[in-house]
Design an enzyme around this catalytic site. Structure first.
Site, PDB file in Angstrom:
ATOM      1  N   CYS A  10       0.854  -1.613  -0.052  1.00 33.28           N
ATOM      2  CA  CYS A  10      -0.073  -0.189   0.078  1.00 33.28           C
ATOM      3  C   CYS A  10       0.606   0.976   0.182  1.00 33.28           C
ATOM      4  O   CYS A  10       1.606   1.386   0.302  1.00 33.28           O
ATOM      5  CB  CYS A  10      -1.146   0.527   0.915  1.00 33.28           C
ATOM      6  SG  CYS A  10      -0.023  -0.083   2.369  1.00 33.28           S
ATOM      7  N   CYS A  11       0.255   2.549  -0.515  1.00 39.77           N
ATOM      8  CA  CYS A  11       0.803   3.513  -0.029  1.00 39.77           C
ATOM      9  C   CYS A  11      -0.189   4.775   0.098  1.00 39.77           C
ATOM     10  O   CYS A  11      -1.298   4.102   0.362  1.00 39.77           O
ATOM     11  CB  CYS A  11       1.103   3.954  -1.837  1.00 39.77           C
ATOM     12  SG  CYS A  11       0.437   3.934  -3.163  1.00 39.77           S
ATOM     13  N   GLY A  12      -0.228   6.206   0.283  1.00 43.48           N
ATOM     14  CA  GLY A  12      -1.444   6.840   0.528  1.00 43.48           C
ATOM     15  C   GLY A  12      -2.331   6.458  -0.661  1.00 43.48           C
ATOM     16  O   GLY A  12      -3.234   6.665   0.356  1.00 43.48           O
TER      17      GLY A  12
END
EC number: 3.1.3.48
Length: 225
Positions: free
Chosen positions: A137-139
């Protein structure tokens, strides 16, 4: 005998009236507690026990518990929210940081320092089955996550058209970033070390198939031309 029958009928009628007039007792069962299950932004399964998404928030935690995650890869320079850190600590989930630009800060443009080293670091975690089930995941779950997943698809032997189509599926109306697609295309798949004995089954199968179908380019000497 007729009188006896009449008395019996009268008694039956009275008994029936009492039965009808008796108050009815209703058992009221309280409703089961309602728990809303909400997946993180841009959540999607990638392969068996491998998932991708944007940064999970507290409303997503009940959903994540159903995945029985062992590892979360966080693709950013800054730390994730405190709630996610506490959630991982509480449920014994390993949180792996793969900083896009280790020298940059929270306000740094992540694309200025995008390095192959950061991508390889994330992929080395992905290719080992002991880290599964696993969430990348990322932002927002778009470009950074899409870069890592795109490079994984290259390792799996996907053609570039399919890799680009999957990447753009998560980028929204603005479309993809040409920089990301060029980086995925130029990624050196040999930079990731894969031990097939310890890799997820789907990855070991894909890599074996890709190696079997590989045809080296034909080279000619000057004398043959």
């Amino acid at each position: 005998m007729t009188d006896n029958c009449r008395e019996d009928d009268d008694n039956l009628g009275t008994s029936g009236d009492n039965a009808l007039s008796a108050p009815t007792q209703l058992l009221v069962t309280p409703p089961a507690p309602h728990q809303t299950i909400v997946p993180p932004l841009n959540f999607c399964p990638v392969e068996r026990y491998l998932y991708r998404s944007g940064q999970p928030s507290t409303v997503n935690f009940p959903f994540l518990l159903n995945l029985n995650l062992r590892t979360i890869i966080w693709l950013a320079n800054e730390e994730p929210q405190d709630a996610l850190l506490a959630f991982c600590d509480m449920h014994d989930i390993r949180l792996r940081f793969a900083a896009i630009n280790p020298e940059g800060g929270e306000d740094d443009n992540p694309w200025d320092g995008l390095t192959e080293h950061s991508i390889v670091s994330a992929l080395q975690t992905i290719v080992h089955r002991d880290n599964y089930p696993l969430l990348v995941c990322c932002g927002m779950g778009r470009h950074r996550t899409g870069t890592v997943i795109g490079c994984l698809r290259r390792i799996m032997g996907w053609n570039l058209a399919s890799v680009s189509e999957e990447y753009r599926r998560f980028t929204g109306s603005r479309g993809g970033r040409i920089l990301v697609e060029l980086l995925i295309e130029a990624f050196d798949t040999k930079s990731v070390t894969i031990d097939k004995a310890n890799a997820p089954e789907w990855l070991a199968t894909a890599v074996s198939a890709s190696e079997a179908s590989y045809v080296p380019a034909t080279t000619y000497s000057i004398h043959e031309m």
